[in-house]
Design a protein around this motif. Structure first.
Motif, PDB file in Angstrom:
ATOM      1  N   LEU A 100       0.813  -1.221   0.000  1.00 33.82           N
ATOM      2  CA  LEU A 100       0.000   0.000   0.000  1.00 33.82           C
ATOM      3  C   LEU A 100       0.843   1.266   0.000  1.00 33.82           C
ATOM      4  O   LEU A 100       0.518   2.232  -0.683  1.00 33.82           O
ATOM      5  CB  LEU A 100      -0.935   0.013   1.210  1.00 33.82           C
ATOM      6  CG  LEU A 100      -2.181  -0.841   1.108  1.00 33.82           C
ATOM      7  CD1 LEU A 100      -2.990  -0.718   2.379  1.00 33.82           C
ATOM      8  CD2 LEU A 100      -3.023  -0.459  -0.074  1.00 33.82           C
ATOM      9  N   LEU A 115       0.952  -3.299   4.286  1.00 39.73           N
ATOM     10  CA  LEU A 115       0.140  -4.415   3.801  1.00 39.73           C
ATOM     11  C   LEU A 115       0.381  -4.694   2.327  1.00 39.73           C
ATOM     12  O   LEU A 115       0.539  -3.770   1.528  1.00 39.73           O
ATOM     13  CB  LEU A 115      -1.349  -4.094   3.970  1.00 39.73           C
ATOM     14  CG  LEU A 115      -1.978  -4.340   5.308  1.00 39.73           C
ATOM     15  CD1 LEU A 115      -3.439  -3.905   5.282  1.00 39.73           C
ATOM     16  CD2 LEU A 115      -1.885  -5.782   5.707  1.00 39.73           C
ATOM     17  N   SER A 116       0.366  -5.967   1.975  1.00 38.42           N
ATOM     18  CA  SER A 116       0.412  -6.337   0.566  1.00 38.42           C
ATOM     19  C   SER A 116      -0.962  -6.144  -0.034  1.00 38.42           C
ATOM     20  O   SER A 116      -1.979  -6.305   0.636  1.00 38.42           O
ATOM     21  CB  SER A 116       0.816  -7.804   0.422  1.00 38.42           C
ATOM     22  OG  SER A 116       2.126  -7.988   0.873  1.00 38.42           O
ATOM     23  N   ALA A 117      -0.990  -5.788  -1.301  1.00 39.91           N
ATOM     24  CA  ALA A 117      -2.255  -5.527  -1.974  1.00 39.91           C
ATOM     25  C   ALA A 117      -2.129  -5.924  -3.434  1.00 39.91           C
ATOM     26  O   ALA A 117      -1.033  -6.033  -3.975  1.00 39.91           O
ATOM     27  CB  ALA A 117      -2.629  -4.051  -1.854  1.00 39.91           C
ATOM     28  N   PRO A 148      -6.288  -4.443  -0.826  1.00 37.44           N
ATOM     29  CA  PRO A 148      -5.506  -5.088   0.232  1.00 37.44           C
ATOM     30  C   PRO A 148      -6.355  -6.173   0.891  1.00 37.44           C
ATOM     31  O   PRO A 148      -7.268  -5.897   1.649  1.00 37.44           O
ATOM     32  CB  PRO A 148      -5.217  -3.940   1.205  1.00 37.44           C
ATOM     33  CG  PRO A 148      -6.323  -2.966   0.970  1.00 37.44           C
ATOM     34  CD  PRO A 148      -6.774  -3.138  -0.441  1.00 37.44           C
TER      35      PRO A 148
END
Length: 178
Positions: A100, A115-117, A148
């Motif tokens: 993000l 966070l990965s998204a 996400p």
């Protein structure tokens, strides 16, 4: 049934506020039931506090469980508690996994920034951009949507699988035409 990929900002909202909301509800409700003489003048405030605690808890739980992404046979559906957006596969230009904070610099809290998204770049918008911006807020960018979710790799695989099925169908149609 297709797998649900839960949207993580709503999960973090519920995780952050559930304990405080539950404690507010329990404390205010217990003071209303036992009603010591010192708080009898404040019953309306206690009812308001108990109601607010219950409302925040239920609303957070609803957001946590009812905000998800599903990949179907025709496209990607982003479900929020009161609204659903469907992105057809033919509107998706490309997908890529990102964080993000790399794609939307400075827009997120430090807890959410790492966070990965999944970034879905769109060739056309499934609904007006202003409507999407109203419902999804920071998740809508100028050229696509950031999702996400709890399982970014799984969502990426599911979307890529749907895109490859679309390519196969188009290739078969072209072969039949000749």
């Amino acid at each position: 049934m297709n797998k649900k990929f839960y949207l993580m900002p709503y999960h973090y909202y519920f995780e952050s506020w559930r304990l405080l909301a539950a404690m507010l509800f329990v404390l205010a409700f217990s003071l209303l039931i036992w009603s010591p003489p010192q708080v009898r003048d404040y019953q309306s405030v206690l009812m308001l506090a108990a109601g607010l605690g219950a409302l925040v808890f239920v609303f957070g739980f609803a957001l946590h469980r009812l905000a998800f992404v599903v990949v179907g046979s025709g496209g990607v559906a982003v479900q929020l508690p009161l609204w659903r957006m469907k992105i057809p596969f033919d509107a998706i230009k490309l997908t890529r996994t990102t964080a993000l904070n790399t794609i939307t610099t400075g827009k997120w809290d430090p807890d959410l920034a790492e966070l990965s998204a999944l970034f879905i770049e769109l060739s056309r918008w499934p609904q007006p951009h202003s409507v999407l911006k109203m419902w999804l807020g920071k998740l809508v960018l100028a050229n696509g949507i950031v999702l996400p979710v709890d399982d970014v790799i799984g969502l990426n695989r599911a979307v890529d699988s749907g895109l490859s099925r679309l390519r196969e169908v188009k290739l078969e149609a072209v072969k039949r035409a000749y």
